[in-house]
Each structure stands twice: as C-alpha cells, then as structure tokens.
Design an enzyme around this catalytic site. Structure first.
Site, PDB file in Angstrom:
ATOM      1  N   TYR A  37      40.969  41.511 -29.600  1.00 45.23           N
ATOM      2  CA  TYR A  37      41.275  40.796 -30.842  1.00 45.23           C
ATOM      3  C   TYR A  37      41.448  39.329 -30.492  1.00 45.23           C
ATOM      4  CZ  TYR A  37      46.050  41.715 -29.118  1.00 45.23           C
ATOM      5  OH  TYR A  37      47.174  41.824 -28.338  1.00 45.23           O
ATOM      6  N   HIS A  70      41.949  38.776 -24.270  1.00 45.98           N
ATOM      7  CA  HIS A  70      41.200  37.935 -25.209  1.00 45.98           C
ATOM      8  C   HIS A  70      39.929  37.375 -24.558  1.00 45.98           C
ATOM      9  CE1 HIS A  70      44.808  38.305 -27.528  1.00 45.98           C
ATOM     10  NE2 HIS A  70      45.527  37.690 -26.607  1.00 45.98           N
TER      11      HIS A  70
END
Length: 530
Positions: free
Chosen positions: A458, A506
């Site tokens: 995400y 990430h």
C-alpha cells in the site's frame, strides 16, 4: 445387516380431498376436519418408513470410495511449506501481527526453495530423457486422467515453424510466418512488443511475415491506451495528460508561480475518478473499497462494524473536514515536509515556513532542527503507531489502516486507549479535536491503484501526503523525500539502526521516480536536499 421391518398403517378412506381455492378460504372442501390430523400423521409415518428403507438399500448396494482432498496440493508444495501454511493460519487466528509477518517471510522463502527443488527435479528428468516421469508430472499438475491419445492435425512444417517462433529469443535466425497458416496481416500496421522481465535480456530476431520483418517497439497504443514492454502506467499517464492539455481552457492570471490548470487538477482526481479526500458524516464508503482497505493490516471485522464506528466518530469530531480544494483566482501555496535524512544541513527552514500551508507527517519534529525544517505546522499527518502531540492550531490528519485506528482516535481524546498493536501506541494525545480530519480509505485505494499501478502492499504515508497536497494546493513545494546513500529511508533526527530496512513494505523507489517526473513536468517543485 437385517433390513428394517416395513409396517403398513391402517387405510384412511377419503371421499373428496379437493381444496376450496377461493381467495381467503382455508377450508378443506368436502374432507371432514375430523380426519385431517390422522391423514397428515399417516402420510408422515409412511414417508419416514419408505425413506429409511431406501437409505438401507443405498447403503448396501451402492459402492462408495473415501477421497481425501488437500488444499494447495501441487507438486512443489511439500510437507515443509504445508507446515508453514499451518503456522501462518494459527498466527492469523491469534491476531499476532509480528509473528504473522515473520512467518510470511519464512513461507515466501520456503515456497521459493520448494519450487527450485521441483525445477531441478524436472531438469534432471529432462536431461536423463526420463519421459515416463515427465508425463506423470504433467498429469499430476493438470489433473488429467483421460486415457487414450488425441487426434493430431497439421503438418511437420507448421510444427517446426511454431517451435521456432516460441524459441525465437534463443535463436539468431528470423521467425517466419507462412501463408500456410492462413493468417492475413497488414505488415505495415503490425508491431511486435516483447515483454521480457529477465535481468539479462537476450537479443531476439524479428518476426517475418511474407518476407517482411515486423517492427519491434517499446510501447504501443492499443484500444485507446498506451502499453509498454514493462507493463507500467507511466506512458498511459503521460498520454492522457498530454491529450488533456490540448483541450485545457485559457489560464487566468494568478499570483502563483505555478498554478495547476483545471485539466491538471482533474488529472489529480485519480485519473478521472472523483474520490473524496476525507471522510465526513454524510459520506458512505463503497463496500468494495472497504474490502480492499481491510486487507492492509488484517482487519477481521466486517463492513457493519466499520460503519458503526465511523458513525460514533463523527459524533465527537466535526462532521466535515475543515479544508476545501482551491478556488479559481486564489493562490494557496504548500510546503510538504518529509522526514528524510537529506534535510539535515539543508537550511530549508525559512523557505518551508514561507508558505500558506505546512504539512508534516509521523514522528517529524522541529525542535532543535529549525534551521533545516522550519518551525510552522498547519497539518500533521499520522496514524496511531506514529502519533505525536500537537498544539491547538494544527490539524490532526489521521490515516487509518484498520477499525482500531478509528477507535484509537476517539479513546485517545477521552478515556484513553489501552489496546495493543505491532508497536506501542499512545494512550492519550494532545490535539484540538475540532481540527481533526480522517483520510478516506477509498482515496488510499485510488492512490495505490491509479498512481502506483498497484506496486507495493500500500502507499507510504509520505506518498499519500503528496497526492493530498496536489489536490488541496495551487502550488506544492516538496522537501525531505528520498532514501539515503544506502537506499534506506532514514530520518534527519536519528541514526538508522537497521541498515537493511530499505523502504519497508512500500514501493519507495517507484514513489520517488513519480515525484521526480512530476517535478520535471513542473507540477511541483522538488527540493532534493543534501
């Protein structure tokens, strides 16, 4: 086995069992009510008796076979990966996020090792010309149980041409497509795009149709969208952006150095999809967006629990966010301040403080670092595990990753939060609850799907803050983004202990490249630091 005794009940004589079908009528016509209960009881007993006898016959005459089915029953899933899968399920049931993260890492390594072992096994069988085991493996993988062979069609020439086409990456001779395939193509309009994700990409020969080589391209327009050989979204983004600029209305005079045009601002709306930035009392989150969001940190509660929690939250905080998007004729400038070690010694403090809005995030601090990072803060973006105390003039912008994060916000302002998470969480927080804003999970999904092309688990807090700034500001100045010289996300106020951290869960490198491209297009101004 002795069969059950079938007994016959006394006969019941019916003169007429026709029902009165007039609307609202419940009578039994000519049938006497006296016999009704007796009739129903006799039918039920008779049906039960017949059912038992049929079951007895089935048990004694129909052959049965016990079959065991196991999940993930594929050749390379051996006992070791299955044991890790069981450990993962137990960790998931217990809710232990740290243990689950550790087991996921082990499982990923275990599956890779099992696949490598199975690959070596197949290679050995091929090298030893062990055709029997090869075909047994094929049936095991495909679950093919059919006996007998199929009917072959075609000819040897077509088979050789097909094999040559499939192996063209390892061949220096041109790939030919003959008229025998009955394939009619306009060679001038036919392009070949090779998607090869190997580290060392071999040169391959072009496809040849009717004596003409087909052009090889890196990107191509197909059905209105741009595709490239890396399956990235960037070429399509640039094509949509450049096409939109052709129809942009004349830009009004503005005091901003770089003011986003209306078409650029629409582009920022997740490429045409209008998504609310923040939650409000009237906003209804789509259930599909909730289902995406709940997987980020293994949320186990359902959509109803989320809706109920949000309802209680807006009984305590303002029903709508206190920040709107820019209006025509205005000029709202923003400083977006990351936490990169590149800020150390940058002397960006005065430049950061000179803008209308100053956005900071997570554990970002100013005391002792005023020369490099400034002193002002108008909006501070955080989640419970990165929360810090704020003054009464700063907006608290919460990025929630689970329902517990919304509950934390309510309890941290009142009775105190005493739950647990993967790191210690502040029980109370000092902030102005009249200046609280909560980021919309649907917007988080939009950033992940549209901006990052679903790269990474995400988006990072910093990247979501960047897209927020582009939506709410006319002019965006970005400070303190980027990894250190070792490729790690390290902070300006501390020394990184884990030298293998890199960018965590990430897609840090991908996020940084997008910031650089936006800077090249002068959509924002990027201060890279030291």
């Amino acid at each position: 086995m002795v069969p059950p005794i079938v007994t016959l009940q006394d006969k019941v004589m019916l003169v007429d069992d026709r029902l009165d079908r007039r609307p609202g009528s419940h009578s039994l016509g000519c049938t006497n009510h006296v016999f009704r209960d007796a009739i129903i009881e006799a039918i039920n007993v008779f049906a039960d008796c017949i059912s038992e006898y049929i079951g007895f016959c089935m048990d004694n005459s129909i052959p049965t076979k016990e079959v065991h089915c196991y999940p993930n029953n594929i050749p390379w899933v051996t006992s070791d990966p299955k044991a890790l899968l069981n450990k993962k399920n137990r960790a998931l049931s217990s809710g232990d996020c740290a243990e689950l993260k550790h087991i996921k890492r082990e499982l990923k390594h275990g599956i890779r090792e099992s696949k490598d072992n199975y690959k070596r096994k197949l290679e050995d069988e091929l090298e030893n010309n062990n055709t029997r085991d090869i075909w047994v493996g094929r049936r095991e993988i495909t679950n093919l149980q059919r006996k007998g062979g199929g009917t072959a069609y075609g000819n040897e020439q077509q088979a050789n041409e097909f094999n040559q086409f499939l192996n063209r990456f390892d061949s220096s001779s041109p790939t030919l497509i003959s008229s025998g395939h009955h394939l009619q193509l306009n060679v001038a309009k036919t392009k070949e795009m090779v998607m090869d994700f190997r580290r060392n990409k071999p040169l391959h020969s072009p496809v040849c149709i009717s004596g003409t080589d087909v052009d090889s391209v890196d990107s191509y327009k197909y059905l209105g969208g741009m595709l490239d050989d890396k399956l990235e979204q960037t070429p399509n983004m640039e094509a949509v952006y450049n096409r939109g600029l052709k129809y942009a209305p004349p830009q009004d005079a503005s005091p901003c150095t770089k003011r986003l045009s209306e078409i650029e601002r629409q582009w920022m709306h997740c490429f045409g999809r209008s998504v609310e930035l923040f939650l409000s009392a009237d906003y209804k989150l789509p259930e599909d967006a909730f289902n995406w969001w709940k997987r980020l940190q293994l949320e186990r509660r359902n959509f109803s629990a989320y809706s109920e929690t949000v309802g209680r939250l807006f009984e305590m905080i303002p029903p709508s966010p206190g920040l709107s998007e820019p209006r025509p004729g205005s000029c709202r400038t923003c400083s977006l301040v990351g936490n990169s070690v590149k800020l150390k010694g940058s002397n960006y403090g005065p430049e950061i403080d000179s803008h209308d809005i100053v956005i900071r995030m997570n554990h970002g601090r100013t005391k002792g670092y005023e020369v490099d990072v400034g002193t002002r803060t108008t909006h501070h973006i955080m989640y419970p595990e990165s929360a810090v105390d704020l003054d009464n003039t700063t907006h608290l912008v919460l990025v929630p990753f689970k329902i517990q994060d919304l509950e934390w916000l309510m309890k941290a302002f009142t009775t105190g939060f005493h739950g647990t998470s993967y790191v210690p969480v502040k029980s109370h927080i000092a902030a102005n609850k009249e200046m609280v804003m909560v980021v919309n999970p649907a917007f988080m999904r939009c950033v992940h799907d549209s901006w990052l092309s679903k790269n990474g688990h995400y988006p990072s807090t910093g990247f979501m803050a960047l897209i927020l700034a582009l939506r709410i500001c006319d002019e965006v100045h970005v400070f303190g983004y980027g990894a250190d010289n070792d490729g790690n996300w390290s902070h300006y106020w501390e020394k990184l202990k884990d030298k293998k951290f890199k960018t965590g869960l990430h897609p840090g490198t991908h996020e940084y490249s997008i910031i650089q491209k936006l800077a090249e297009k002068q959509i924002l101004k990027f201060y890279e630091g030291r």
